[in-house]
Design an enzyme around this catalytic site. Structure first.
Site, short mmCIF file in Angstrom:
data_model
loop_
_atom_site.label_atom_id
_atom_site.label_comp_id
_atom_site.label_asym_id
_atom_site.label_seq_id
_atom_site.Cartn_x
_atom_site.Cartn_y
_atom_site.Cartn_z
N LYS A 12 0.91 -1.28 0.17
CA LYS A 12 0.07 0.21 0.31
C LYS A 12 0.94 1.20 0.05
O LYS A 12 1.95 1.21 -0.59
CB LYS A 12 -1.08 0.01 1.06
N GLU A 96 -9.67 -0.68 -1.68
CA GLU A 96 -9.37 0.61 -1.29
C GLU A 96 -9.40 1.72 -2.53
O GLU A 96 -9.60 2.61 -2.55
CB GLU A 96 -7.90 0.86 -0.53
N GLU A 163 -11.07 -10.74 -0.83
CA GLU A 163 -10.78 -10.05 0.07
C GLU A 163 -11.99 -9.25 0.35
O GLU A 163 -12.69 -8.41 0.05
CB GLU A 163 -9.61 -8.89 -0.16
N GLY A 169 -7.30 -5.09 7.14
CA GLY A 169 -6.95 -4.33 8.31
C GLY A 169 -7.54 -4.09 9.30
O GLY A 169 -7.18 -3.17 10.24
N SER A 203 -6.45 -9.44 6.59
CA SER A 203 -5.78 -9.86 8.03
C SER A 203 -5.28 -10.98 8.09
O SER A 203 -5.16 -11.96 9.10
CB SER A 203 -6.79 -9.78 9.01
#
Ligand code: PGA
Length: 241
Positions: A12, A96, A163, A169, A203
């Site tokens: 990221k 994201e 995901e 996260g 995670s």
């Protein structure tokens, strides 16, 4: 089954030139097992990382690309530029990007086409939000994202990453049985089900990786936070054999 496990780190917006020593430490682990090891650093680090990784088994990837090859697109990076800098993969449609930049599945599909044309393997991300899961819509959402995001008739080694957005996260992971069900479902929706690798992300940590990587339809992991820590990333790699 001929699918090779892929353990991919998604850095990221983390990483400076002073972090390049990470790759020297990672090279030892990348050469050990059978899994393919990939790191997707920010594009500013790709060239330097490629020099650092020359002669190692580490593969590099980008985190996004534009649909075009060149042009007046301030701030964007073309797939061919990522390839030129040493990338062989590119993450596309990460949640994201879908949320921060309002990326639609059709845009992701166009980017995947550009990536393939540039010689990059796209890692196309799909996954439902917590609200969608609670509403019982997880499978429909993932099916729609797959249907919209994958270029037609690809037998090109495209990679999928499941995901669940609520697991990214947050320290929350989907249960092994939920992951197994979703990955089996995803496989039924793929043009090349036998050869397409389907990664799990959200995670992934040393403590949960072994159970997840042992599932039949899980062909590796897309690792965010834990890929920034060499010890954590190395132990996740070790779970992939
Ligand atoms: P995480 O991120 O491992 O930090 O949850 C995964 C991802 O966003 O790819």
């Amino acid at each position: 089954m001929s699918r090779r496990m892929l353990i991919a780190g998604n850095w990221k917006m983390h990483g400076l030139r002073s972090d390049l020593g990470f790759f020297d430490a990672l090279a030892v682990h990348a050469g050990k097992g059978n899994a393919e090891v990939l790191v997707c650093p920010p594009s500013t680090l790709l060239s330097a990382a490629a020099e650092r990784c020359a002669g190692t088994a580490i593969r590099l990837g980008g985190q996004d690309c534009h649909t075009g090859a060149t042009g007046a697109h301030t701030g964007d990076v073309a797939a061919v530029m990522l390839h030129d800098a040493g990338a062989r993969y590119v993450i596309l449609g990460h949640s994201e990007r879908r949320s921060d930049h309002a990326e639609s599945s059709s845009l992701v599909c166009a980017k995947a086409g550009a990536a393939l044309a540039a010689g990059l393997t796209p890692i196309v991300c799909v996954g439902e939000t917590r609200e969608q899961r609670e509403a019982g819509e997880a499978f429909d959402i993932v099916a729609a994202q797959l249907g919209g995001s994958l270029p037609a008739a690809t037998d090109s080694g495209i990679v999928i990453a499941y995901e669940p957005v609520w697991a990214i996260g947050t320290g929350l992971t989907a249960s092994a049985s939920d992951v197994a069900r979703m990955h089996a479902f995803i496989r039924t929706r793929l043009p090349e089900p036998a050869t397409t690798r389907v990664l799990y992300g959200g995670s992934v940590k040393p403590g949960n990786a072994a159970e997840l990587m042992a599932l039949d339809d899980v062909d590796g992991a897309l690792v965010g936070g834990a890929s920034l820590d060499i010890d954590a990333f190395a132990s996740i790699i070790a779970t992939a054999g």
